[in-house]
Design a protein around this motif. Structure first.
Motif, PDB file in Angstrom:
ATOM      1  N   GLU A 193       3.974 -75.281 -66.664  1.00 48.75           N
ATOM      2  CA  GLU A 193       4.647 -74.529 -65.600  1.00 48.75           C
ATOM      3  C   GLU A 193       5.674 -75.396 -64.883  1.00 48.75           C
ATOM      4  OE1 GLU A 193       4.422 -71.349 -64.864  1.00 48.75           O
ATOM      5  OE2 GLU A 193       2.921 -70.961 -66.418  1.00 48.75           O
ATOM      6  N   HIS A 194       5.339 -76.663 -64.683  1.00 47.47           N
ATOM      7  CA  HIS A 194       6.238 -77.561 -63.964  1.00 47.47           C
ATOM      8  C   HIS A 194       7.477 -77.894 -64.796  1.00 47.47           C
ATOM      9  CE1 HIS A 194       7.460 -80.670 -61.153  1.00 47.47           C
ATOM     10  NE2 HIS A 194       7.561 -81.527 -62.165  1.00 47.47           N
ATOM     11  N   LEU A 195       7.272 -78.242 -66.062  1.00 51.32           N
ATOM     12  CA  LEU A 195       8.393 -78.661 -66.901  1.00 51.32           C
ATOM     13  C   LEU A 195       9.244 -77.488 -67.363  1.00 51.32           C
ATOM     14  CD1 LEU A 195       6.708 -81.386 -69.157  1.00 51.32           C
ATOM     15  CD2 LEU A 195       8.284 -81.760 -67.255  1.00 51.32           C
ATOM     16  N   VAL A 196       8.597 -76.472 -67.873  1.00 52.66           N
ATOM     17  CA  VAL A 196       9.336 -75.372 -68.506  1.00 52.66           C
ATOM     18  C   VAL A 196       9.864 -74.379 -67.476  1.00 52.66           C
ATOM     19  CG1 VAL A 196       9.185 -73.476 -70.171  1.00 52.66           C
ATOM     20  CG2 VAL A 196       8.036 -75.651 -70.643  1.00 52.66           C
ATOM     21  N   HIS A 197       9.055 -74.075 -66.472  1.00 53.76           N
ATOM     22  CA  HIS A 197       9.464 -73.081 -65.475  1.00 53.76           C
ATOM     23  C   HIS A 197       9.963 -73.686 -64.171  1.00 53.76           C
ATOM     24  CE1 HIS A 197       8.162 -69.858 -67.984  1.00 53.76           C
ATOM     25  NE2 HIS A 197       6.884 -70.189 -67.946  1.00 53.76           N
ATOM     26  N   GLY A 198       9.835 -75.006 -64.037  1.00 54.68           N
ATOM     27  CA  GLY A 198      10.300 -75.640 -62.817  1.00 54.68           C
ATOM     28  C   GLY A 198       9.445 -75.363 -61.601  1.00 54.68           C
ATOM     29  N   GLU A 199       8.178 -74.992 -61.825  1.00 54.19           N
ATOM     30  CA  GLU A 199       7.279 -74.684 -60.715  1.00 54.19           C
ATOM     31  C   GLU A 199       6.884 -75.959 -59.964  1.00 54.19           C
ATOM     32  OE1 GLU A 199       6.229 -71.788 -59.695  1.00 54.19           O
ATOM     33  OE2 GLU A 199       6.836 -70.445 -61.316  1.00 54.19           O
ATOM     34  N   GLN A 200       6.870 -75.860 -58.638  1.00 55.76           N
ATOM     35  CA  GLN A 200       6.349 -76.951 -57.822  1.00 55.76           C
ATOM     36  C   GLN A 200       4.828 -76.815 -57.757  1.00 55.76           C
ATOM     37  OE1 GLN A 200       9.367 -78.862 -57.859  1.00 55.76           O
ATOM     38  NE2 GLN A 200       8.162 -79.639 -56.131  1.00 55.76           N
ATOM     39  N   LEU A 201       4.126 -77.894 -58.056  1.00 56.77           N
ATOM     40  CA  LEU A 201       2.671 -77.848 -58.116  1.00 56.77           C
ATOM     41  C   LEU A 201       2.055 -78.255 -56.787  1.00 56.77           C
ATOM     42  CD1 LEU A 201       1.990 -79.482 -61.606  1.00 56.77           C
ATOM     43  CD2 LEU A 201       2.498 -77.088 -61.064  1.00 56.77           C
ATOM     44  N   ASN A 202       0.843 -77.763 -56.552  1.00 60.11           N
ATOM     45  CA  ASN A 202       0.063 -78.248 -55.422  1.00 60.11           C
ATOM     46  C   ASN A 202      -0.356 -79.689 -55.679  1.00 60.11           C
ATOM     47  OD1 ASN A 202       0.244 -75.672 -54.317  1.00 60.11           O
ATOM     48  ND2 ASN A 202      -1.752 -75.041 -55.140  1.00 60.11           N
ATOM     49  N   ALA A 203      -0.641 -80.409 -54.618  1.00 60.72           N
ATOM     50  CA  ALA A 203      -1.061 -81.801 -54.777  1.00 60.72           C
ATOM     51  C   ALA A 203      -2.408 -81.904 -55.484  1.00 60.72           C
ATOM     52  CB  ALA A 203      -1.134 -82.493 -53.418  1.00 60.72           C
ATOM     53  N   VAL A 204      -3.287 -80.919 -55.256  1.00 63.19           N
ATOM     54  CA  VAL A 204      -4.603 -80.926 -55.894  1.00 63.19           C
ATOM     55  C   VAL A 204      -4.988 -79.519 -56.324  1.00 63.19           C
ATOM     56  CG1 VAL A 204      -5.450 -82.945 -54.621  1.00 63.19           C
ATOM     57  CG2 VAL A 204      -5.806 -80.674 -53.680  1.00 63.19           C
ATOM     58  N   TYR A 205      -5.726 -79.457 -57.406  1.00 61.10           N
ATOM     59  CA  TYR A 205      -6.362 -78.216 -57.867  1.00 61.10           C
ATOM     60  C   TYR A 205      -7.836 -78.554 -58.071  1.00 61.10           C
ATOM     61  CZ  TYR A 205      -1.651 -76.415 -58.630  1.00 61.10           C
ATOM     62  OH  TYR A 205      -0.358 -75.998 -58.453  1.00 61.10           O
ATOM     63  N   MET A 206      -8.631 -78.254 -57.069  1.00 56.60           N
ATOM     64  CA  MET A 206     -10.017 -78.691 -57.071  1.00 56.60           C
ATOM     65  C   MET A 206     -10.915 -77.776 -57.903  1.00 56.60           C
ATOM     66  SD  MET A 206     -10.509 -81.518 -55.579  1.00 56.60           S
ATOM     67  CE  MET A 206      -9.841 -82.645 -54.345  1.00 56.60           C
ATOM     68  N   SER A 207     -11.759 -78.400 -58.703  1.00 58.69           N
ATOM     69  CA  SER A 207     -12.815 -77.674 -59.402  1.00 58.69           C
ATOM     70  C   SER A 207     -13.968 -77.447 -58.435  1.00 58.69           C
ATOM     71  CB  SER A 207     -13.314 -78.484 -60.601  1.00 58.69           C
ATOM     72  OG  SER A 207     -12.272 -78.783 -61.495  1.00 58.69           O
ATOM     73  N   PRO A 208     -14.759 -76.406 -58.645  1.00 56.08           N
ATOM     74  CA  PRO A 208     -15.900 -76.171 -57.750  1.00 56.08           C
ATOM     75  C   PRO A 208     -16.958 -77.251 -57.898  1.00 56.08           C
ATOM     76  CG  PRO A 208     -15.983 -74.694 -59.640  1.00 56.08           C
ATOM     77  CD  PRO A 208     -14.653 -75.382 -59.706  1.00 56.08           C
ATOM     78  N   VAL A 209     -17.685 -77.478 -56.820  1.00 61.73           N
ATOM     79  CA  VAL A 209     -18.839 -78.372 -56.850  1.00 61.73           C
ATOM     80  C   VAL A 209     -20.061 -77.467 -56.927  1.00 61.73           C
ATOM     81  CG1 VAL A 209     -20.070 -80.224 -55.664  1.00 61.73           C
ATOM     82  CG2 VAL A 209     -17.585 -80.037 -55.430  1.00 61.73           C
ATOM     83  N   GLN A 210     -20.640 -77.370 -58.112  1.00 56.32           N
ATOM     84  CA  GLN A 210     -21.677 -76.371 -58.375  1.00 56.32           C
ATOM     85  C   GLN A 210     -23.055 -77.015 -58.525  1.00 56.32           C
ATOM     86  OE1 GLN A 210     -19.556 -75.134 -61.906  1.00 56.32           O
ATOM     87  NE2 GLN A 210     -19.171 -73.118 -61.037  1.00 56.32           N
TER      88      GLN A 210
END
Length: 349
Positions: free
Chosen positions: A320-337
């Motif tokens: 998404e960042h390279l091809v679409h130029g999307e700005q990403l969030n600093a973190v994408y957290m996985s759940p703590v299960q």
């Protein structure tokens, strides 16, 4: 806008549009130009970027560096599957991904593979599982000098210029593990053993953060729990079993053990063989073997983190960042299960 709608406006077949989108060739240049113009005029239609890149023969080169999945590192089966699934999905849309592996218990293996990647001047992006903190930090200047985006997977190493992180909050997961002992530990057996199974534990950033989170919880709460640490070498299984046995016999009031790494699997084998049952055994990663010990009540709780999604999302975000130029969030957290025997069948990697 669908392929059929594009085909109707361009007065060509849907198959022709598909050939253009996937850069399969065999289409007149004038037709290709007409189709791309229609796509771009649609506005907000993401494949317009893909179509333009393919028409220009632009292919983004991305390298992934992650631990090798094997019997010693069963957790990495799931991020690997996620990465490969995402690679399959993006390979026809202008991004080529090469995956390299290192032994997560061998810093030289990590250095060797990372240095190979850093010497590749044709890369447009890098995804790294930065298991070894010091070695990654030492190469931060080289990473930044490449002037390309890099993303961290699974290990939340801080202080570098990575565009994003995908994975679990290791510190928070350690605090959660501590709360399990705080709430459920038998007051008559208040001692908890933390088993750190690495020669250079502090350099394994994610594992070290789990223990720091665990300890921070008890710094913030008055508790009956007494904490002891056991440090044993990773590669000597017999010594591991010997030191574990000695600790269990040295303290009559050990009610539980916390394993901040996948060494809980090795302990499960030992407990099964010697028919040892403790009140609380808590560790990480819902692997096939750990599931068995959970069902046998040898392990009490496992902390899960959706590893397949970590691998999958890291590649898709870079796309998404390279091809679409999307700005990403600093973190994408996985759940703590928290996974127990009672909810194991509903767990999804």
């Amino acid at each position: 806008m669908t392929i059929k709608e594009i085909a109707r406006l361009a007065n060509v077949s849907p198959g022709t549009v598909d050939r253009i989108l996937h850069n399969r060739g065999g289409v007149a240049e004038s037709t290709q130009k007409k189709v791309i113009e229609i796509i771009e005029q649609a506005g907000g239609f993401k494949p317009n970027v893909i179509a333009r890149n393919l028409a220009l023969n632009k292919v983004y080169q991305v390298a992934v560096l992650m631990p090798l999945f094997n019997a010693a590192s069963p957790f990495w089966e799931y991020p690997k599957k996620g990465v490969l699934k995402a690679v399959e999905e993006v390979s026809s849309y202008g991004m080529k991904v090469s995956v390299s592996y290192f032994d997560e218990f061998n810093v030289d293996s990590y250095n060797r593979e990372l240095d190979k990647i850093l010497k590749n001047k044709n890369l447009d992006g890098i995804i790294i599982a930065p298991h070894f903190a010091k070695e990654t930090q030492e190469r931060s200047g080289v990473l930044d000098a490449l002037n390309i985006p890099y993303l961290f997977l699974n290990v939340p190493l801080k202080g570098l210029n990575n565009i994003s992180f995908v994975g679990q909050d290791s510190f928070a997961s350690g605090r959660l593990a501590a709360k399990l002992f705080h709430v459920a530990q038998n007051t008559n057996k208040p001692r908890v053993l933390i088993v750190e199974v690495l020669e250079d534990f502090e350099n394994y950033y994610g594992l070290d953060q789990r223990v720091k989170g665990f300890m921070s919880f008890f710094s913030d709460h008055t508790s009956h729990v007494i904490i002891e640490k056991l440090r044993v070498p990773n590669k000597n299984t017999q010594l591991y079993y010997k030191l574990l046995s000695e600790s269990l016999h040295a303290y009559e009031d050990i009610g539980g053990i916390f394993f901040p790494s996948n060494s809980i699997t090795k302990a499960g084998r030992y407990f099964e063989t010697h028919q040892i049952k403790l009140d609380l055994v808590v560790g990480y990663d819902v692997t096939e073997e750990n599931k068995k010990y959970l069902n046998q009540n040898i392990i009490t709780f496992l902390i899960g983190q959706e590893p397949f999604q970590q691998g999958y999302k890291s590649v898709k975000l870079m796309f998404e960042h390279l091809v679409h130029g999307e700005q990403l969030n600093a973190v994408y957290m996985s759940p703590v299960q928290i996974i127990a025997k009672e909810n194991l069948e509903y767990y999804v990697h």
